[in-house]
Design an enzyme around this catalytic site. Structure first.
Site, mmCIF file in Angstrom:
data_model
loop_
_atom_site.group_PDB
_atom_site.id
_atom_site.type_symbol
_atom_site.label_atom_id
_atom_site.label_comp_id
_atom_site.label_asym_id
_atom_site.label_seq_id
_atom_site.Cartn_x
_atom_site.Cartn_y
_atom_site.Cartn_z
ATOM 1 N N ASP A 108 37.609 62.986 46.909
ATOM 2 C CA ASP A 108 38.152 64.616 46.544
ATOM 3 C C ASP A 108 38.450 63.807 44.989
ATOM 4 O OD1 ASP A 108 40.408 65.841 44.987
ATOM 5 O OD2 ASP A 108 41.144 66.536 47.439
ATOM 6 N N LEU A 112 27.541 69.049 41.174
ATOM 7 C CA LEU A 112 27.766 70.402 41.408
ATOM 8 C C LEU A 112 29.324 70.945 42.225
ATOM 9 C CD1 LEU A 112 24.635 70.449 43.832
ATOM 10 C CD2 LEU A 112 24.673 70.376 41.710
ATOM 11 N N ALA A 113 30.223 69.896 42.657
ATOM 12 C CA ALA A 113 31.126 70.314 42.779
ATOM 13 C C ALA A 113 32.113 71.252 42.057
ATOM 14 C CB ALA A 113 32.176 69.384 43.160
ATOM 15 N N ALA A 114 32.747 72.685 42.615
ATOM 16 C CA ALA A 114 33.102 72.996 41.608
ATOM 17 C C ALA A 114 33.847 74.205 42.824
ATOM 18 C CB ALA A 114 31.781 73.831 40.896
ATOM 19 N N TYR A 127 36.439 81.134 35.691
ATOM 20 C CA TYR A 127 35.662 80.568 36.381
ATOM 21 C C TYR A 127 34.294 79.895 34.822
ATOM 22 C CZ TYR A 127 30.858 78.906 38.062
ATOM 23 O OH TYR A 127 29.547 78.552 38.473
ATOM 24 N N LYS A 175 34.042 76.169 32.919
ATOM 25 C CA LYS A 175 33.024 75.333 32.641
ATOM 26 C C LYS A 175 32.790 75.291 31.229
ATOM 27 C CE LYS A 175 30.844 74.912 37.293
ATOM 28 N NZ LYS A 175 30.365 74.024 37.364
ATOM 29 N N ASN A 204 22.094 83.905 38.571
ATOM 30 C CA ASN A 204 22.322 85.023 39.604
ATOM 31 C C ASN A 204 21.329 84.433 40.559
ATOM 32 O OD1 ASN A 204 24.661 85.907 38.931
ATOM 33 N ND2 ASN A 204 23.696 87.644 39.644
#
Length: 281
Positions: free
Chosen positions: A33, A55-57, A123, A127, A150
């Site tokens: 975690d 990449l975790a988000a 979000y 970032k 995208n």
């Protein structure tokens, strides 16, 4: 290369791990975690990575818990970086995934990395805060940032636009409710994004930011028409006023010049190929 990958169970992560293994890399999946500093430090030490792909988000803009964006995207990244700094042998590259969302409602496209970020949701703000915080580690870690525009592919949540459309066509739905049909956006293929990340691990300069984009926007209506052509189905398109933004930017796309200068030209799967891949999966 021995790669430590966070967020490997997510949409992008699953595709990236497959691409990395196919390219001959050894992938170590980060399971701790991001809020668990001790667990992170232990697992990172055991992994002994040569490079890191973070990449975790929390990535769904409409996520109900605003605090989660900052807990994971900002403070979780802080914990990971601290764990990397504690390594006896530092990684040679650290890729930190940000987002083109940081540019906000930019009215000039294509958007280059020089464009001033103006985030308009939690979000994007989390970032951008992550980027600024992480730059304080540049004297300790060779990190760089990616801002993907995208993109889509199999396994993406139907809360996102293209998977929502594909799901309706797979289900032979009679109709679908959408918002502004004329807006143009990039809808790139996740395989292009993964290949870009792999190449950047070899060539990116520490401290730099790279838009991961094609510069080729398409209208939402053209995506719907393409799905109709591929499937041979008809579907009624209903415009739901609740989905329509009065100040919607009509055209948003990135400038891929810096990315191409760094990694060279990449083969882009066509949108037709991407949609067929999604329909089949």
């Amino acid at each position: 290369m021995r790669l430590l990958v966070s967020g490997a169970a997510g949409f992008t992560g699953r595709h990236f791990v497959r691409s990395a293994v196919a390219a001959g890399h050894t992938v170590v999946v980060l399971r701790a975690d991001l809020s668990d500093r001790d667990g992170l430090e232990h697992e990172v030490l055991e992994a002994a990575p040569e490079a890191v792909v973070h990449l975790a988000a929390v990535s769904f803009v409409g996520h109900a818990d605003a605090g989660a964006f900052y807990k994971i995207n900002l403070l979780g990244t802080l914990n990971l970086l601290d764990s990397l700094v504690a390594l006896p042998q530092k990684p040679t590259r650290v890729l930190l995934a940000s987002s083109a969302n940081v540019y906000g409602d930019c009215r000039i496209s294509p958007i280059s990395e020089d464009q001033n970020p103006v985030p308009i949701n939690h979000y994007a703000t989390s970032k951008l805060a992550m980027e600024f915080m992480s730059k304080t580690y540049l004297d300790k870690l060779p990190l760089f940032f990616v801002r993907p525009f995208n993109y889509t592919g199999p396994g993406q949540s139907p809360s996102f636009l293209i998977p929502k459309l594909v799901k309706h066509f797979v289900a032979h739905a009679a109709s679908i409710e959408l918002g502004n049909l004329g807006v143009e956006r990039e809808f790139n293929d996740v395989r292009f994004v993964c290949e870009s990340y792999l190449r950047l691990l070899e060539t990116a300069a520490p401290g730099e930011t790279y838009n991961v984009c094609s510069g080729n926007p398409v209208s939402l209506l053209s995506v719907v028409d393409l799905l109709k052509t591929i499937t041979g189905q008809q579907m009624e398109i209903r415009v739901n006023p609740a989905f329509v933004r009065s100040n919607e930017i009509p055209r948003l796309c990135g400038d891929p010049a810096k990315l191409q200068h760094c990694i060279g030209a990449l083969q882009h799967p066509s949108l037709t190929d991407t949609l067929k891949w999604m329909l089949a999966n």
